[in-house]
Design an enzyme around this catalytic site. Structure first.
Site, PDB file in Angstrom:
ATOM      1  N   LYS A 548       1.023  -1.079   0.035  1.00 21.76           N
ATOM      2  CA  LYS A 548      -0.078  -0.002   0.049  1.00 21.76           C
ATOM      3  C   LYS A 548       0.951   1.227  -0.051  1.00 21.76           C
ATOM      4  O   LYS A 548       2.228   1.176   0.008  1.00 21.76           O
ATOM      5  CB  LYS A 548      -0.827   0.028   1.254  1.00 21.76           C
ATOM      6  CG  LYS A 548      -0.290  -0.105   2.589  1.00 21.76           C
ATOM      7  CD  LYS A 548      -1.276  -0.097   3.745  1.00 21.76           C
ATOM      8  CE  LYS A 548      -2.186  -1.531   3.748  1.00 21.76           C
ATOM      9  NZ  LYS A 548      -3.466  -1.450   3.829  1.00 21.76           N
ATOM     10  N   ARG A 549       0.207   2.419  -0.225  1.00 22.76           N
ATOM     11  CA  ARG A 549       1.016   3.560  -0.023  1.00 22.76           C
ATOM     12  C   ARG A 549       1.802   3.600   1.123  1.00 22.76           C
ATOM     13  O   ARG A 549       1.437   3.239   2.211  1.00 22.76           O
ATOM     14  CB  ARG A 549       0.199   4.733  -0.322  1.00 22.76           C
ATOM     15  CG  ARG A 549       0.700   6.301  -0.100  1.00 22.76           C
ATOM     16  CD  ARG A 549      -0.454   7.155  -0.716  1.00 22.76           C
ATOM     17  NE  ARG A 549      -1.592   7.161   0.148  1.00 22.76           N
ATOM     18  CZ  ARG A 549      -1.839   7.750   1.257  1.00 22.76           C
ATOM     19  NH1 ARG A 549      -0.972   8.782   1.796  1.00 22.76           N
ATOM     20  NH2 ARG A 549      -2.899   7.523   1.988  1.00 22.76           N
ATOM     21  N   LYS A 554      -0.042   4.089   8.120  1.00 15.84           N
ATOM     22  CA  LYS A 554      -0.187   2.789   7.627  1.00 15.84           C
ATOM     23  C   LYS A 554       0.806   1.832   8.428  1.00 15.84           C
ATOM     24  O   LYS A 554       0.440   0.536   8.436  1.00 15.84           O
ATOM     25  CB  LYS A 554      -0.178   2.758   6.269  1.00 15.84           C
ATOM     26  CG  LYS A 554      -1.221   3.672   5.423  1.00 15.84           C
ATOM     27  CD  LYS A 554      -1.239   3.291   3.903  1.00 15.84           C
ATOM     28  CE  LYS A 554      -2.209   3.966   3.151  1.00 15.84           C
ATOM     29  NZ  LYS A 554      -3.523   3.424   3.410  1.00 15.84           N
ATOM     30  N   LYS A 660      -9.614  -7.291  -1.116  1.00 11.54           N
ATOM     31  CA  LYS A 660      -9.033  -7.786  -2.124  1.00 11.54           C
ATOM     32  C   LYS A 660      -8.325  -9.001  -1.637  1.00 11.54           C
ATOM     33  O   LYS A 660      -8.480 -10.208  -2.146  1.00 11.54           O
ATOM     34  CB  LYS A 660      -7.964  -6.973  -2.878  1.00 11.54           C
ATOM     35  CG  LYS A 660      -8.559  -5.868  -3.715  1.00 11.54           C
ATOM     36  CD  LYS A 660      -7.705  -4.738  -4.212  1.00 11.54           C
ATOM     37  CE  LYS A 660      -8.585  -3.519  -4.520  1.00 11.54           C
ATOM     38  NZ  LYS A 660      -7.580  -2.409  -4.766  1.00 11.54           N
TER      39      LYS A 660
END
Length: 808
Positions: A548-549, A554, A660
């Protein structure tokens, strides 16, 4: 690729058409054709059918007088389109067979199609999923954005550091797109505003560019509808100033065109400088103005009366980037359609919806007032007028005090005066939605608390979703085939039929076949990493993935620090039965985000040391895979065993990667944040690994005067890992490289890395224990696949369509 003169003469009509396109549209003989020529010929051949369906869809919408959805987004991370189109049209087998008669491998040419560089992360991928679902649900829609020439940078890792290179996705042209010269609009900047005696207002920009539409067809499932992704490119009205050219000032002669092209060159220019901020605001106004002009023009052309715009158009703002559209529509209504301000404001609010994607203050865009007023003087007047109306309405409520007025205002007065784009989008929309249940609740309690009290019925939740066509059927065909064999193919049309798969979780033979599919996907990913990075991985190890970014909230840093702690434990206790792990990272850091880029370097430094240490062997391997994009995600996600969704609670709006991974049979390790909460509720507590503080606990800890140093000192594993990182164990070439990064955890630890470390490490050991019993593990993965069909973007779009847009 084996394409020779000796190849069999095609007898397949589709092969004949592809060969004809190669010769007459690409201009290549089959013997001289290269892979990209065959790719273009195949796209052009299949595109003919798409165009027919596209025109039929447009005509049907016109004939029905249908209301259209207009989705405005600065990003559309659409990925490769050939496989998507073939799958949705049901032509995979036919095209594969036709190309085989020509000696061409479909899989090979699919792999060389470039990803469109039109996005970075979840925001752009969500927009792409939504566009596909809109077409699949047969809802007339346009997506509007910018046709970036280079877009988000191509990431290369040099000595562990992120290097940003131009993404040349248009190097061979783009056979999917169509330039629409007739759809071109004047977009102005700067200048002055003149008020006339009759009340009319005229804005005379000092600078202008021409926005020209470039359309890409978006094919829905089973080809039932084809919608339009309309991207804007910028041109100067005078591409060359001949007088300057003739004077020998060649750069000056082309300066106008160069300035125009700058608008569509790069996604997210570095806005840490005044020039970068100005370019970003220019980009946002450029695409917003062109899009709103196009929408208004189309409405007047087909329906005549501008007053009926909300009945025939639903405009959705994907985050704050297109929020200036609110002021732009007001400008067109008042200055060009002679509508009274109050009537224009009522029409505007009934037309717009706004989706908020973040609670992070730095992501809630605001612009310095002098910059906004200099570039958009008429819009500044309109913003002030809207603000006056808004604040008068707020003052009418006796419970609203000065603090609330300051929070509601479109102009931030504390310190530097700035235009608040999130407040403008909120005020100018009839619907404001969050993208997960927790996120929506926090919107009401935090960033929009006072606006929510003022408009208590405006905020609503629309939990994000993903398109199961791309994120199951296309990226994981073996799993799709297994599911189809088990429960039939109804799930291909409706992902919410996947729960029937749960009945097979206790079938040992089915579990064995399910696990075999996963292992095959891991073998394929391991081969890719070996070829691209030279690193050998054991496909029987647990593939633990965080892609992910790169952002501090995060918490890739938490994952890396725990990896260092695990490394220490494996070396200290070789007698234990350790679970072999492969830790996979991927993602891009914003070019100006120092700490995020340093975290990438740390991941690579830790990988270099651990991967070369014979004392751990294959028990622990780490890879940071460069240049994360949609196509890379399609390789990684089907191979993942564990999905890292470990953001600081209360800071991730939703996440779609979590969906996902679960849909492809990975178990989630995560905090109670974003859509993790709703995934947990659907898959069950026994089939997910939840750890760490809740959003309320994070807020309370911050309020109570959190002392991270005390937490670190009380955790020997954490303290030892941080000491190793800070002392230069992993950076012998620069022992002080990570001193500041580690000191930040000791001093303030805003993202609660230290506070959640022990809980995270404990959850990882629970993962190890579950992995030891493969039957139990596989049973959990099947339950994940079976119970996440609700997270289809089709369901999300139905909710938008019924509850916000009024088109179902």
């Amino acid at each position: 690729m084996n394409v020779t003169a000796a190849a069999a003469t095609p007898t397949d009509p589709l092969a004949d058409r592809i060969l004809d396109a190669l010769i007459h549209r690409i201009g290549k003989d089959r013997d001289a054709a290269r892979p990209h020529d065959w790719l273009a010929a195949t796209i052009l051949t299949i595109r003919d059918e798409i165009i027919d369906r596209w025109m039929e869809s447009t005509k049907a919408a016109h004939a029905a007088g249908a209301k259209r959805v207009y989705y405005l987004s600065l990003e559309f991370l659409i990925g490769r389109l050939l496989r998507d189109a073939l799958s949705n049209l049901g032509h995979n087998d036919a095209v594969r067979d036709a190309l085989a008669t020509l000696g061409v491998d479909l899989a090979e040419i699919e792999e060389i199609e470039p990803d469109a560089a039109l996005g970075n992360g979840g925001l752009g991928r969500l927009a792409a999923c939504f566009m596909e679902s809109l077409a699949s649900l047969e809802l007339p829609a346009y997506g509007y954005g910018i046709r970036y020439v280079n877009g988000m940078f191509r990431q290369r890792i040099d000595d562990g550091w992120q290097m940003e290179l131009p993404e040349t996705w248009l190097a061979h042209g783009n056979p999917w797109e169509f330039e629409r010269r007739e759809s071109a609009y004047f977009v102005g900047f700067g200048g002055e505003v003149v008020a006339h005696d009759n009340g009319q207002v005229h804005w005379s920009p000092v600078e202008a560019v021409e926005a020209v539409a470039v359309d890409t067809p978006v094919v829905g499932w089973r080809g039932k509808r084809v919608n339009t992704l309309r991207l804007w490119t910028a041109k100067a009205f005078d591409p060359i100033k001949l007088d300057k050219f003739n004077e020998g000032d060649f750069q000056g002669a082309l300066s106008g065109q160069m300035r125009a092209e700058t608008l569509t060159r790069v996604l997210y220019p570095n806005d840490s400088t005044p020039a970068g901020q100005e370019l970003r605001l220019r980009q946002e106004y450029f695409f917003s103005s062109a899009s709103i002009q196009d929408i208004v023009r189309r409405h007047v052309q087909y329906f005549g009366d501008i007053a009926t715009l909300p009945d025939k158009a639903a405009i959705q703002l994907n985050d704050t980037h297109p929020a200036v559209s609110v002021a732009e529509l007001m400008r067109l209504l008042t200055d060009h359609h002679d509508m009274a301000f109050d009537a224009a404001w009522d029409l505007t609010r009934r037309t717009f919806g706004y989706t908020n994607h973040t609670l992070l203050p730095e992501a809630l865009e605001s612009w310095p007032l002098p910059l906004f007023e200099r570039l958009l003087p008429r819009h500044m007047q309109i913003v002030y007028a809207i603000n006056a109306k808004l604040l008068r309405e707020a003052r009418a409520n006796a419970d609203v005090d000065d603090r609330a007025i300051a929070a509601i205002s479109l102009i931030e007065e504390g310190g530097e005066r700035r235009v608040r784009m999130a407040n403008l989008a909120f005020a100018g929309s009839h619907s404001v939605n969050g993208v997960a249940a927790l996120h929506t609740a926090l919107m009401k309690q935090t960033v929009f608390a006072d606006l929510h009290r003022m408009y208590p019925d405006r905020i609503n939740n629309k939990t994000n979703g993903i398109t199961p066509r791309r994120w199951l059927q296309q990226c994981n065909p073996a799993l799709t085939a297994l599911i189809r064999e088990a429960i039939g193919d109804g799930f291909c049309d409706d992902a919410e039929k996947l729960p029937a798969l749960a009945a097979h979780a206790d079938d040992a033979a089915f579990r064995e076949r399910f696990a075999a599919v996963k292992r095959s996907n891991k073998v394929a990913l391991a081969a890719y990493i070996k070829d691209s990075m030279g690193l050998r991985l054991d496909p029987d190890a647990l593939f633990d993935v965080q892609i992910k970014r790169i952002h501090e909230y995060k918490r890739q840093l938490l994952n890396i620090v725990e990896t260092v702690a695990l490394y220490d434990q494996i070396r200290s206790h070789p007698e234990r039965d350790w679970t072999p792990r492969v830790k996979l990272f991927a993602g891009k850091a914003a070019s100006s985000y120092h700490n995020a880029k340093l975290i990438i370097k740390l991941a690579n430094d830790v990988a270099r040391r651990i991967n070369a240490d014979p004392s751990v062997g294959d028990l622990l391997k780490i890879a940071f895979i460069p240049n994360y994009n949609v196509s890379l995600a399609e390789k990684i996600i089907p191979a993942a065993d564990l999905s890292e969704q470990i953001s600081t609670a209360g800071m991730e709006a939703s996440g779609t990667g979590n969906m996902k991974f679960a849909l492809n049979g990975a178990l989630t390790i995560g905090t109670l944040d974003g859509a993790n909460i709703e995934i947990k509720d659907r898959v069950g507590d026994d089939h997910i690994f939840i750890f760490g503080m809740t959003a309320d606990e994070v807020a309370a800890k911050r309020a109570d005067g959190y002392r991270p140093r005390d937490v670190i000192d009380a955790s020997p594993e954490l303290a030892q890992a941080l000491a190793a990182i800070a002392s230069g164990v992993f950076s012998p070439d620069d022992p002080k490289r990570y001193e500041g990064l580690v000191a930040g955890l000791y001093d303030h630890d805003w993202f609660m890395v230290a506070a959640d470390f022990d809980a995270f490490a404990g959850a990882q050991r629970a993962v190890d224990a579950r992995w030891q019993d493969r039957a139990v593990w596989t049973r959990s993965t099947i339950h994940n696949v079976a119970n996440v069909g609700w997270f289809s973007s089709d369901r999300t779009i139905r909710d938008y369509a019924r509850e916000i847009w009024g088109v179902m």
